[in-house]
Write an enzyme that holds these catalytic residues in place. Structure first.
Site, PDB file in Angstrom:
ATOM      1  N   LEU A  17       0.768  -1.168   0.090  1.00 16.41           N
ATOM      2  CA  LEU A  17      -0.017  -0.025  -0.118  1.00 16.41           C
ATOM      3  C   LEU A  17       0.881   1.285  -0.086  1.00 16.41           C
ATOM      4  O   LEU A  17       0.603   2.240  -0.742  1.00 16.41           O
ATOM      5  CB  LEU A  17      -0.950  -0.055   1.004  1.00 16.41           C
ATOM      6  CG  LEU A  17      -1.837   1.079   1.253  1.00 16.41           C
ATOM      7  CD1 LEU A  17      -2.937   0.886   0.015  1.00 16.41           C
ATOM      8  CD2 LEU A  17      -2.767   1.207   2.518  1.00 16.41           C
ATOM      9  N   LYS A 114       0.597  11.426  18.443  1.00 16.60           N
ATOM     10  CA  LYS A 114       0.742  10.133  18.892  1.00 16.60           C
ATOM     11  C   LYS A 114      -0.406   9.462  19.423  1.00 16.60           C
ATOM     12  O   LYS A 114      -1.199  10.008  20.104  1.00 16.60           O
ATOM     13  CB  LYS A 114       1.794   9.955  19.848  1.00 16.60           C
ATOM     14  CG  LYS A 114       3.177  10.090  19.347  1.00 16.60           C
ATOM     15  CD  LYS A 114       4.287   9.180  19.357  1.00 16.60           C
ATOM     16  CE  LYS A 114       5.417   9.890  18.727  1.00 16.60           C
ATOM     17  NZ  LYS A 114       6.503   8.961  18.561  1.00 16.60           N
ATOM     18  N   SER A 427      22.124  15.510  13.876  1.00 14.15           N
ATOM     19  CA  SER A 427      22.242  15.172  12.525  1.00 14.15           C
ATOM     20  C   SER A 427      22.128  16.382  11.429  1.00 14.15           C
ATOM     21  O   SER A 427      21.301  17.189  11.726  1.00 14.15           O
ATOM     22  CB  SER A 427      20.989  14.354  12.121  1.00 14.15           C
ATOM     23  OG  SER A 427      19.634  14.851  12.496  1.00 14.15           O
ATOM     24  N   TRP A 555      11.633   2.377  21.580  1.00 13.37           N
ATOM     25  CA  TRP A 555      11.427   2.062  20.061  1.00 13.37           C
ATOM     26  C   TRP A 555      12.060   0.655  19.585  1.00 13.37           C
ATOM     27  O   TRP A 555      12.332   0.464  18.494  1.00 13.37           O
ATOM     28  CB  TRP A 555      12.398   3.267  19.227  1.00 13.37           C
ATOM     29  CG  TRP A 555      11.231   4.469  19.292  1.00 13.37           C
ATOM     30  CD1 TRP A 555       9.913   4.685  19.539  1.00 13.37           C
ATOM     31  CD2 TRP A 555      11.688   5.804  18.919  1.00 13.37           C
ATOM     32  NE1 TRP A 555       9.477   5.953  19.648  1.00 13.37           N
ATOM     33  CE2 TRP A 555      10.704   6.687  19.003  1.00 13.37           C
ATOM     34  CE3 TRP A 555      13.153   6.419  18.612  1.00 13.37           C
ATOM     35  CZ2 TRP A 555      10.746   7.934  18.873  1.00 13.37           C
ATOM     36  CZ3 TRP A 555      13.326   7.715  18.301  1.00 13.37           C
ATOM     37  CH2 TRP A 555      12.168   8.592  18.288  1.00 13.37           C
ATOM     38  N   ASP A 593      20.248  11.630  23.882  1.00 11.56           N
ATOM     39  CA  ASP A 593      18.681  12.063  23.232  1.00 11.56           C
ATOM     40  C   ASP A 593      17.994  10.967  23.818  1.00 11.56           C
ATOM     41  O   ASP A 593      18.031   9.716  24.040  1.00 11.56           O
ATOM     42  CB  ASP A 593      18.881  11.681  21.713  1.00 11.56           C
ATOM     43  CG  ASP A 593      19.567  12.726  20.868  1.00 11.56           C
ATOM     44  OD1 ASP A 593      19.634  14.032  21.391  1.00 11.56           O
ATOM     45  OD2 ASP A 593      20.022  12.404  19.959  1.00 11.56           O
ATOM     46  N   GLU A 660      11.645  20.464  21.086  1.00 11.99           N
ATOM     47  CA  GLU A 660      10.959  21.030  20.099  1.00 11.99           C
ATOM     48  C   GLU A 660       9.782  22.197  20.773  1.00 11.99           C
ATOM     49  O   GLU A 660       9.289  21.515  21.887  1.00 11.99           O
ATOM     50  CB  GLU A 660      10.171  19.936  19.503  1.00 11.99           C
ATOM     51  CG  GLU A 660       9.182  20.500  18.550  1.00 11.99           C
ATOM     52  CD  GLU A 660       8.225  19.236  17.975  1.00 11.99           C
ATOM     53  OE1 GLU A 660       8.783  17.986  17.723  1.00 11.99           O
ATOM     54  OE2 GLU A 660       7.148  19.742  18.029  1.00 11.99           O
ATOM     55  N   HIS A 689      10.237  20.433  10.746  1.00 17.32           N
ATOM     56  CA  HIS A 689       9.362  19.475   9.887  1.00 17.32           C
ATOM     57  C   HIS A 689       8.968  19.853   8.684  1.00 17.32           C
ATOM     58  O   HIS A 689       8.147  19.195   7.759  1.00 17.32           O
ATOM     59  CB  HIS A 689       8.269  19.012  10.809  1.00 17.32           C
ATOM     60  CG  HIS A 689       8.710  18.236  11.861  1.00 17.32           C
ATOM     61  ND1 HIS A 689       8.972  18.891  13.311  1.00 17.32           N
ATOM     62  CD2 HIS A 689       8.999  16.928  12.050  1.00 17.32           C
ATOM     63  CE1 HIS A 689       9.299  17.995  13.897  1.00 17.32           C
ATOM     64  NE2 HIS A 689       9.324  16.815  13.592  1.00 17.32           N
TER      65      HIS A 689
HETATM   66  N1  GLN Z   1      20.166  13.568  17.410  1.00 15.47           N
HETATM   67  C1  GLN Z   1      19.166  13.252  16.787  1.00 15.47           C
HETATM   68  C2  GLN Z   1      19.100  13.953  15.275  1.00 15.47           C
HETATM   69  O1  GLN Z   1      19.517  14.891  15.176  1.00 15.47           O
HETATM   70  C3  GLN Z   1      17.918  13.535  17.653  1.00 15.47           C
HETATM   71  C4  GLN Z   1      16.740  13.092  16.724  1.00 15.47           C
HETATM   72  C5  GLN Z   1      15.340  13.169  17.298  1.00 15.47           C
HETATM   73  O2  GLN Z   1      15.259  13.662  18.351  1.00 15.47           O
HETATM   74  N2  GLN Z   1      14.252  12.476  16.793  1.00 15.47           N
HETATM   75  O3  GLN Z   1      18.913  13.453  14.296  1.00 15.47           O
END
Ligand code: GLN
Ligand code: ZN
EC number: 2.1.1.14
Length: 751
Positions: A17, A114, A427, A555, A593, A660, A689
């Site tokens: 899908l 979520k 990242s 996760w 993190d 965030e 995002h």
């Molecule tokens: N250190 C990770 C990144 O920058 C944190 C990602 C996250 O909070 N989901 O990708």
């Protein structure tokens, strides 16, 4: 006995899908082809469920994107901006899910949240002042008829009216109670049409009932259902709950004229206790005993013992929640048979329900015996040293000294950072080239040496760029990682990875959670090589970048033979070794993190501490408790929705936390102030995002708002989250702006 499931995975055995829908999004196929392939998939899934011997089969559990969004369309809860677009129904549907920008208009996607305590995201519907609730979609009818034409009498599934109202957003000036009458009328219209089409039962999913209910919420639920059930149009109504127990409303549920009640005996801590107080003979109990959330085989002996304790014979054997939350089948996995026999994905869970029924009604002694063997023989050994280490942990192991106030001075002295230091979350964009090179390396097409050279080059470029732009604390960019949990799992003992174990996360996207198979230890240093390499290229501090134990656990598919607390502590000790190695290698700042810490906060407030925070927060502290006072520990969380647990977050005893914030209007800042939050904070100053570059003045405004609420000595300037999904161009433009604005703000302060 009757057997059933609450819902089946939608993406397909091989994520068909997803791939078809993406082709449609790219314009490679038309609507008709997408709808046709969805139909083929539904037929396949219904057949599978039927052939597995499940006797009551749901329909309308399929979705092109999300079931809450489907329900919004059914009820016509579609914002005016989308209603008025000249699009087909399906285009309108996807416009709400993903936004629409084209010749016919420009609308933003609805937000996602979520789904209770899972990693599945639903689309948040929005009631507006002029929302006219009415029957506006035929999906539920069409799918019922589609199944009927194949000789299957299904039980249509719908998100219940109470949960729908609870999950929705409301335009100022509107409230759930405004819509009760029209919602009830619309559900009754659904009942009527379904009854006319030949349906016997409808399943209304009401997971909101497992949360703490206020008196007002209870009254709302009862009001809706008393009205709704006053005329069922000849249908039987099953109220289905999951993800917990219904302690606040169990007694009331029994007095309602519902015909079936679905309860979760896996996650519902009090479910058995509740039904033990009595269950009326005129209702059917849909007993959720096969775990719909985890991938281990069901322990038949335990399930049978549980069933014996249930004081009614009017039972339907069920899963604890929709099978949406587990992968499709173990058949395509390549684990050894000795391992594979312990796993049960969606298709295998159907067989388990069947087995339990066989054992209960026809004997099935051999089935039971084989299952007993599986649980009686030791699956994995225990790492005795590790167990002893954990058993021997004392308060001191969870305590970092000296306390934060003293460390703050020592670190300022060592790091000599300016006020409002700038940094990123870890990242940088994972371009097509980065991903392709990693894949080629994995396939053996690129040598380890060539791959290393490639990664080194990425790091060189980005370190140089960050210096040029003027960041104060740099990162290496995480180019070596494809996923922040999998990357660590691959370097830990006790982890297994499926080939095809995809679980729907949001829209058509799947994640492939790794499986914790046995005790976890660190096999070798994981991040030291690239962190020290990056640090060797600059005089500015480079942050070490780790995933924390709670997120790694949350996760993954956790073990069921030991507690998740025990597993988390094992992971914490492994990550602790990594922290200490980074420190020894000269890394002065280490970020750990905890992106998913908030996600598994129990649904009931009364369980928050005892069931979760009381061990999750110490597990985090264990990771960094023995670093030197002048090593600065950062953490990062993806939600600012921790307003309720601010003291717990402070108790992580990190030196700096980034989170965030720019999308949630910075409300959290008032709370941080009110609760005297000590940790230094980096509230994200722009949303990552979206590919949008923040407009002139936007970041300035956010920083101003932050400084109005947080003492300036405590403030860091950074984006909301990591940038791996973004393009290079927008990333660079946004970050250049971020640093410029931070510098201006700094000057303004010193004046
Ligand atoms: N250190 C990770 C990144 O920058 C944190 C990602 C996250 O909070 N989901 O990708
Ligand atoms: Zn994040």
């Amino acid at each position: 006995m009757v057997t059933t499931i609450i819902g089946f995975p939608r993406l397909g055995e091989f994520r068909e899908l997803k791939f078809t829908t993406e082709k449609y999004f790219r314009g490679e196929i038309g609507e008709a082809e997408l709808l046709e392939s969805a139909k083929t998939l539904r037929r396949k899934h219904w057949n599978l469920v039927k052939e597995a011997g499940i006797t009551e089969i749901p329909s309308n559990d399929f979705s092109h994107y999300d079931a809450v969004l489907d329900t919004a369309f059914l009820l016509n809860v579609v914002p005016q901006a989308v209603q008025s677009l000249d699009l087909t129904d399906l285009e309108r549907y996807f416009a709400l899910a993903r936004g629409y920008q084209g010749e016919k208009g420009d609308v933003r996607a609805l937000p996602m949240k979520k789904w209770f305590n899972t990693n599945y995201h639903y689309i948040v519907p929005k009631f507006e002042k002029d929302t006219q609730v009415k029957l506006a979609s035929n999906k539920i009818f069409d799918e019922f008829v589609e199944a009927r034409e194949r000789g299957l009498l299904t039980r249509p599934v719908l998100i219940g009216p109470f949960t729908f109202l609870q999950l929705a957003d409301y335009e100022v000036g509107t409230a759930p109670t405004d819509f009760v009458e029209s919602i009830v009328a619309t559900y009754q219209a659904v009942f009527e049409t379904l009854a006319n089409l030949g349906a016997k039962t409808i399943q209304l999913d009401e997971p909101s009932l497992v949360k703490d209910l206020t008196a007002k919420e209870k009254a709302l639920f009862l009001d809706i259902y008393e009205k709704l059930l006053a005329d069922k149009k000849g249908l039987s109504v099953l109220v289905q709950t999951y993800f917990g127990d219904v302690r606040d409303i169990y007694a009331d549920l029994l007095t309602l004229p519902i015909d079936g009640l679905g309860l979760d005996f896996v996650e519902g801590k009090k479910t058995l206790e509740l039904v033990s107080t009595g269950f009326p003979e005129d209702k059917v109990l849909y007993a959720g005993i096969v775990n719909g959330k985890n991938i281990w085989r069901n322990d038949y002996e335990k399930s049978l013992a549980l069933l014996k304790k249930i004081p009614t014979t009017n039972i339907v054997l069920n899963t604890s929640c929709s099978l949406l939350h587990v992968p499709f089948t173990t058949v395509n996995e390549e684990f050894e048979a000795s391992i594979l026999q312990h796993f049960s994905f969606a298709v295998e869970k159907l067989a388990e329900l069947r087995d339990l029924d066989t054992i209960l009604t026809e004997g099935g002694a051999d089935l039971l015996a084989r299952n007993k063997d599986l649980f009686r023989t030791e699956r994995v050994g225990t790492n005795q040293d590790l167990a002893a280490r954990i058993a021997g942990l004392t308060e001191a192991d969870y305590t970092r000294l000296p306390d934060f106030a003293e460390r703050e001075i020592i670190q300022a002295e060592r790091l000599k950072l300016p006020e409002l230091p700038t940094t990123t979350i870890g990242s940088f964009p994972q371009t097509e080239e980065v991903r392709a090179t990693r894949l080629a390396f994995r396939k053996g097409e690129v040598s380890a040496q060539a791959y290393d050279t490639f990664l080194a080059k990425q790091i060189d470029d980005w370190i140089e760029w960050q210096e040029e732009v003027g960041f104060d604390v740099l990162v290496h960019g995480e180019f070596e990682r494809n996923d922040m949990v999998e990357y660590f799992g691959q370097n830990l003992s006790g982890y297994l990875f499926s080939k095809n174990g995809w679980v729907q996360s949001y829209g058509m996207r799947g994640v492939k959670p790794p499986i914790i198979w046995s005790d976890v230890t660190r096999l070798q240093p994981i991040t030291v090589k690239w962190s020290s390499y990056a640090q060797s290229k600059t005089d500015k501090p480079v942050k070490g970048m780790l995933t924390g134990p709670v997120t790694i656990l949350n996760w993954s598919f956790p073990r069921e033979d030991i507690s998740i607390k025990e597993s988390t502590l094992q992971i914490a000790l492994a990550i602790k070794e990594e922290v200490l190695d980074l420190e020894t290698a000269g890394i002065k700042i280490i970020q750990i993190d905890e992106a998913a810490l908030r996600e598994k906060l129990p649904l009931r407030r009364s369980d928050w501490y005892e069931d979760y925070l009381d061990w999750a927060i110490p597990a985090f502290r264990l990771v960094h408790s023995t670093v030197a006072p002048d090593t600065q520990i950062h953490t990062h969380m993806c939600y600012s929705e921790f307003t309720d647990i601010i003291p717990a977050i402070d108790n992580m005893d990190a030196d700096v936390i980034s989170f965030e914030a720019s999308r949630s209007n910075l409300v959290i800042l008032d709370e941080l102030k009110a609760q005297n939050f000590q940790t230094q904070v980096g509230p994200g100053v722009y949303d990552i995002h979206s590919p949008r570059v923040p407009a002139d003045g936007e970041i300035d405004h956010t920083i101003e708002a932050i400084l109005a609420k947080v003492p300036r000595q405590k403030v860091w300037i950074n984006p909301d989250c990591g940038l791996k999904t973004r393009g290079i161009k927008e990333t660079r433009e946004s970050l250049i702006r971020l640093v410029e604005v931070a510098k201006l703000a700094r000057q303004a302060i010193t004046k």
